[in-house]
Scaffold this motif. Structure first.
Motif, PDB file in Angstrom:
ATOM      1  N   PHE A 356       0.802  -1.229   0.000  1.00 53.79           N
ATOM      2  CA  PHE A 356       0.000   0.000   0.000  1.00 53.79           C
ATOM      3  C   PHE A 356       0.835   1.279   0.000  1.00 53.79           C
ATOM      4  CE2 PHE A 356      -2.937   3.056   2.250  1.00 53.79           C
ATOM      5  CZ  PHE A 356      -3.733   3.269   1.145  1.00 53.79           C
ATOM      6  N   LYS A 357       2.037   1.186   0.598  1.00 51.05           N
ATOM      7  CA  LYS A 357       2.858   2.377   0.792  1.00 51.05           C
ATOM      8  C   LYS A 357       3.092   3.135  -0.527  1.00 51.05           C
ATOM      9  CE  LYS A 357       7.031   1.922   2.284  1.00 51.05           C
ATOM     10  NZ  LYS A 357       8.156   1.462   3.086  1.00 51.05           N
ATOM     11  N   ASN A 358       3.414   2.362  -1.549  1.00 48.55           N
ATOM     12  CA  ASN A 358       3.758   2.991  -2.821  1.00 48.55           C
ATOM     13  C   ASN A 358       2.583   3.661  -3.499  1.00 48.55           C
ATOM     14  OD1 ASN A 358       6.316   2.049  -2.434  1.00 48.55           O
ATOM     15  ND2 ASN A 358       5.849   0.095  -3.442  1.00 48.55           N
ATOM     16  N   THR A 359       1.419   2.988  -3.433  1.00 45.77           N
ATOM     17  CA  THR A 359       0.273   3.572  -4.135  1.00 45.77           C
ATOM     18  C   THR A 359      -0.368   4.689  -3.305  1.00 45.77           C
ATOM     19  OG1 THR A 359      -1.160   1.863  -3.255  1.00 45.77           O
ATOM     20  CG2 THR A 359      -0.269   1.516  -5.463  1.00 45.77           C
ATOM     21  N   LEU A 360      -0.130   4.694  -1.996  1.00 45.58           N
ATOM     22  CA  LEU A 360      -0.753   5.723  -1.147  1.00 45.58           C
ATOM     23  C   LEU A 360      -0.379   7.128  -1.624  1.00 45.58           C
ATOM     24  CD1 LEU A 360      -2.326   6.661   1.399  1.00 45.58           C
ATOM     25  CD2 LEU A 360      -0.205   6.456   2.675  1.00 45.58           C
ATOM     26  N   LYS A 361       0.898   7.357  -1.840  1.00 43.49           N
ATOM     27  CA  LYS A 361       1.338   8.715  -2.191  1.00 43.49           C
ATOM     28  C   LYS A 361       0.773   9.169  -3.536  1.00 43.49           C
ATOM     29  CE  LYS A 361       5.493   8.785   0.512  1.00 43.49           C
ATOM     30  NZ  LYS A 361       6.870   8.376   0.470  1.00 43.49           N
ATOM     31  N   THR A 362       0.876   8.294  -4.534  1.00 45.72           N
ATOM     32  CA  THR A 362       0.348   8.695  -5.847  1.00 45.72           C
ATOM     33  C   THR A 362      -1.178   8.782  -5.793  1.00 45.72           C
ATOM     34  OG1 THR A 362       0.579   6.371  -6.430  1.00 45.72           O
ATOM     35  CG2 THR A 362       2.206   7.877  -7.343  1.00 45.72           C
ATOM     36  N   GLY A 363      -1.790   7.912  -5.008  1.00 47.24           N
ATOM     37  CA  GLY A 363      -3.248   7.952  -4.844  1.00 47.24           C
ATOM     38  C   GLY A 363      -3.677   9.270  -4.202  1.00 47.24           C
ATOM     39  N   LEU A 364      -2.927   9.720  -3.217  1.00 49.97           N
ATOM     40  CA  LEU A 364      -3.267  10.982  -2.547  1.00 49.97           C
ATOM     41  C   LEU A 364      -3.148  12.154  -3.530  1.00 49.97           C
ATOM     42  CD1 LEU A 364      -1.610  10.502   0.967  1.00 49.97           C
ATOM     43  CD2 LEU A 364      -4.053  10.664   0.478  1.00 49.97           C
ATOM     44  N   LYS A 365      -2.146  12.070  -4.380  1.00 44.10           N
ATOM     45  CA  LYS A 365      -1.985  13.131  -5.397  1.00 44.10           C
ATOM     46  C   LYS A 365      -3.194  13.137  -6.331  1.00 44.10           C
ATOM     47  CE  LYS A 365       2.955  13.760  -5.751  1.00 44.10           C
ATOM     48  NZ  LYS A 365       3.910  12.669  -6.027  1.00 44.10           N
ATOM     49  N   TYR A 366      -3.579  11.929  -6.750  1.00 47.18           N
ATOM     50  CA  TYR A 366      -4.744  11.813  -7.622  1.00 47.18           C
ATOM     51  C   TYR A 366      -5.987  12.360  -6.926  1.00 47.18           C
ATOM     52  CZ  TYR A 366      -8.435   9.715 -10.465  1.00 47.18           C
ATOM     53  OH  TYR A 366      -9.550   9.535 -11.234  1.00 47.18           O
ATOM     54  N   PHE A 367      -6.115  12.045  -5.656  1.00 45.10           N
ATOM     55  CA  PHE A 367      -7.258  12.543  -4.883  1.00 45.10           C
ATOM     56  C   PHE A 367      -7.271  14.075  -4.877  1.00 45.10           C
ATOM     57  CE2 PHE A 367      -9.230  14.188  -1.069  1.00 45.10           C
ATOM     58  CZ  PHE A 367     -10.464  13.565  -1.116  1.00 45.10           C
ATOM     59  N   GLU A 368      -6.100  14.674  -4.649  1.00 39.89           N
ATOM     60  CA  GLU A 368      -5.993  16.138  -4.660  1.00 39.89           C
ATOM     61  C   GLU A 368      -6.514  16.699  -5.981  1.00 39.89           C
ATOM     62  OE1 GLU A 368      -5.321  18.424  -2.432  1.00 39.89           O
ATOM     63  OE2 GLU A 368      -5.321  16.715  -1.047  1.00 39.89           O
ATOM     64  N   LYS A 369      -6.068  16.050  -7.066  1.00 35.53           N
ATOM     65  CA  LYS A 369      -6.422  16.520  -8.393  1.00 35.53           C
ATOM     66  C   LYS A 369      -7.949  16.467  -8.617  1.00 35.53           C
ATOM     67  CE  LYS A 369      -5.793  14.881 -12.800  1.00 35.53           C
ATOM     68  NZ  LYS A 369      -5.328  13.694 -13.476  1.00 35.53           N
ATOM     69  N   ILE A 370      -8.544  15.349  -8.264  1.00 37.79           N
ATOM     70  CA  ILE A 370      -9.975  15.191  -8.576  1.00 37.79           C
ATOM     71  C   ILE A 370     -10.880  15.941  -7.602  1.00 37.79           C
ATOM     72  CG2 ILE A 370      -9.783  13.004  -9.821  1.00 37.79           C
ATOM     73  CD1 ILE A 370     -10.592  11.604  -7.228  1.00 37.79           C
ATOM     74  N   SER A 371     -10.341  16.343  -6.455  1.00 41.01           N
ATOM     75  CA  SER A 371     -11.208  16.996  -5.462  1.00 41.01           C
ATOM     76  C   SER A 371     -11.027  18.514  -5.453  1.00 41.01           C
ATOM     77  CB  SER A 371     -10.926  16.428  -4.073  1.00 41.01           C
ATOM     78  OG  SER A 371      -9.579  16.631  -3.741  1.00 41.01           O
ATOM     79  N   LYS A 372     -10.000  18.981  -6.085  1.00 46.32           N
ATOM     80  CA  LYS A 372      -9.698  20.412  -6.062  1.00 46.32           C
ATOM     81  C   LYS A 372     -10.828  21.232  -6.686  1.00 46.32           C
ATOM     82  CE  LYS A 372      -5.595  23.160  -6.272  1.00 46.32           C
ATOM     83  NZ  LYS A 372      -4.217  23.187  -6.689  1.00 46.32           N
ATOM     84  N   GLY A 373     -11.361  22.128  -5.867  1.00 47.48           N
ATOM     85  CA  GLY A 373     -12.413  23.019  -6.345  1.00 47.48           C
ATOM     86  C   GLY A 373     -13.702  22.322  -6.729  1.00 47.48           C
TER      87      GLY A 373
END
Ligand code: SER
Length: 588
Positions: A356-373
């Motif tokens: 999970f460690k590896n996908t967590l960081k990129t997943g969080l970035k993706y989350f930021e992108k899709i949730s922004k605004g």
């Protein structure tokens, strides 16, 4: 100062004096109850006995039971919510009733734990629907010296317990509260005042909730009490935070070391890590690996949520194993499964962390992108987080909540179904389903399991023993020691023997005896450490010529004729030298 060990000994010792048999704890995963994933209360393994099945140890029982509740996983993070906890309990199976139960609770709290009466308050059932106000309980409390102003009568929401699922034993309860404020306790009990903390619950189980929601009087009136070890330890040691007690402090200290941060300013994340990894360690100790279904999925959620919070604390190195080691050290004396499964626990928890460690960081970035605004995250996006980044939907929901964004869960479910992995809804269904509604089928499958073991021993040899068993309303699952695939002939033979025994209409008989006596009869048994002083032994077949003799808590059918047609649906290997058979019963 009182330790966990002292508290448990004091409690069990007290009830032993009151002629209770001290029974060993049951596993965290119920073996023969398919309607719930985990043991959620001390009463849970006792449901058949609360419904009238005789218990081999008698009518007065007490124990300490490990429990796991995932319903309010999101509440974990405050001072006193947990997913995993130990519960002390005492039971009357149609024996004593309100007067004794309440008097002993009072005696234990005031004499043994030395809590002054001035600091106690009580709530009783105020009456609702057909069930009247519990004046009887209140009278007993008053006779013991609790003033009327310290007794509150509340509704079903507060003073009713159970059933554990949709159906099963339930009833009004009376709860005990302790004043934890520094100042003198107010004269009158105000249940809304947070300084009154609940310490114990006596449930008077006099009803059975039927599937249609109706209450029927139980033939046998039971008492079921529950006292959470974590909470009581905190209260007695003057902590206003369960995580400061000895069963959490070493874990918190390690998290402080690993993160280089202080508990004082990072309480929420540290509590979540401590709680969830403790729970995960105990689930792993049952031999369950993380995965996408049922128990495995809950385990995955626990571990991954802990990892997310470790990320918030900027813990970079692998840490889950370090925490699991402390949990094992804290509890291994009492739960030997932690010792026996130590390697499995440490390997699996770290494997999940690496995954999970590896996908967590990129997943969080993706989350930021899709949730922004945005106001809402679509179901497709949430599904992508799940599928490609390994975010359990609950984690996406948590992240979204923190950011004030919605998630289209309906669409997510659709996506999910499309991919034919319905485990989440299946899991949800399990929590909601009743304990007793699928009872009949599971009882039949349970008896069939005994016949299967005896048949396996006939066909494959006397060295075959049970290595595991799990029953749902659809099928039985049975693990045993054997190191190759069974041939089709062997499968046919085994099925044939079981079906022959079914059509012979053999009587199923139950006797109580000591473990020694059972062994002399060559009764088969598995997990010896789980047995108490007296055991139930089930005999299938004519006296003296039994086809099967097994130590087992039951319940079982009375005659094998009730079972229908037995069919093996699958065989597989589950690790070195262990085979698994899944089988079912069909209408004849
Ligand atoms: N079943 C009740 C509870 O869980 C009392 O043991 O609180």
């Amino acid at each position: 100062m009182i330790t966990r060990k002292q508290l448990i000994e004091e409690y069990l010792g007290f009830f032993k004096e009151k002629e209770h048999a001290i029974i060993p704890p049951s596993p965290l995963i119920p073996e023969h109850d398919p309607t719930v994933l985990f043991t959620t209360a001390g009463m849970h393994p006792l449901v058949p006995f609360l419904l009238g099945q005789p218990h081999p140890e008698g009518k007065r029982l007490a124990d300490v039971q490990i429990c796991l509740r995932t319903d309010d996983m999101n509440e974990v993070g405050d001072a006193y919510h947990h997913t995993f906890f130990e519960m002390l309990g005492n039971w009357s199976l149609g024996d004593y009733w309100k007067k004794e139960a309440i008097s002993w609770s009072f005696e234990f709290l005031t004499k043994r734990l030395r809590i002054p009466v001035e600091k106690l308050a009580i709530s009783c059932f105020g009456g609702e629907g057909k069930v009247p106000k519990d004046e009887e309980a209140a009278k007993v409390w008053m006779s013991l010296g609790i003033p009327r102003e310290r007794i509150a009568f509340l509704g079903k929401k507060e003073n009713w317990w159970g059933p554990a699922g949709k159906t099963g034993p339930c009833g009004p309860d009376t709860e005990m509260f302790v004043w934890i404020g520094k100042e003198k306790a107010p004269k009158e009990f105000d249940p809304k005042d947070k300084k009154w903390v609940e310490i114990w619950n006596d449930v008077f189980m006099q009803y059975n909730m039927k599937e249609n929601g109706e209450l029927e009087e139980l033939k046998q009136k039971n008492v079921d009490t529950g006292m959470g070890v974590e909470r009581v330890l905190a209260i007695l040691n003057n902590f206003d935070d369960n995580y400061l007690t000895e069963i959490f402090a070493p874990i918190i200290k390690r998290i402080e070391e690993l993160s280089g941060k202080k508990y004082e300013s990072n309480k929420k994340s540290m509590r979540i890590i401590a709680d969830h990894l403790k729970a995960a360690t105990f689930v792993l100790a049952e031999g369950i690996p993380p995965g996408n279904k049922e128990h495995s999925y809950v385990l995955r959620r626990l571990i991954r949520r802990a990892i997310r919070h470790a990320h918030l604390l900027r813990i970079e190195k692998n840490f889950t194993k370090e925490i699991a080691k402390i949990v094992i050290r804290l509890y291994e004396r009492d739960y030997k499964q932690l010792r026996e499964k130590k390697n499995f626990i440490l390997d699996e928890i770290e494997r999940e962390e690496n995954k999970f460690k590896n996908t967590l960081k990129t997943g969080l970035k993706y989350f930021e992108k899709i949730s922004k605004g945005k106001k809402e995250i679509s179901g497709k996006e949430a599904f992508l987080l799940y599928q490609s980044y390994g975010f359990p939907i609950e984690m996406t929901l948590e992240l979204a909540r923190e950011k004030g964004v919605e998630v289209n869960t309906k669409e997510f479910e659709k996506e999910y179904e499309k991919h034919r992995e319905l485990s989440r809804t299946a899991t949800k269904g399990k929590f909601k389903a009743g304990l007793a509604d699928t009872k009949e089928r599971t009882i039949k499958l349970h008896t069939a399991t005994h016949l299967l073991l005896a048949a396996l021993r006939k066909v494959l040899g006397k060295k075959i023993v049970q290595k595991g068993s799990n029953i749902t309303s659809e099928r039985l699952r049975f693990d045993f020691n054997f190191d190759r695939k069974l041939t089709n002939e062997e499968i046919k033979k085994i099925e044939g023997i079981v079906n022959e025994k079914i059509s012979e209409g053999l009587q199923v008989r139950r006797e109580e005896m000591t473990l020694e006596e059972a062994k002399k009869l060559n009764a088969l048994g598995t997990f010896e450490h789980k047995y108490g002083e007296k055991v139930s032994v089930y005999f299938i077949g004519e006296r003296g010529k039994e086809f099967s003799i097994e130590i087992c808590a039951g319940p079982h059918v009375e005659n094998t004729r009730e079972l229908g047609h037995f069919r093996i649906i699958k065989q597989e290997s589950v690790g070195a030298g262990i085979r698994r058979i899944k089988a079912t019963l069909e209408e004849k």
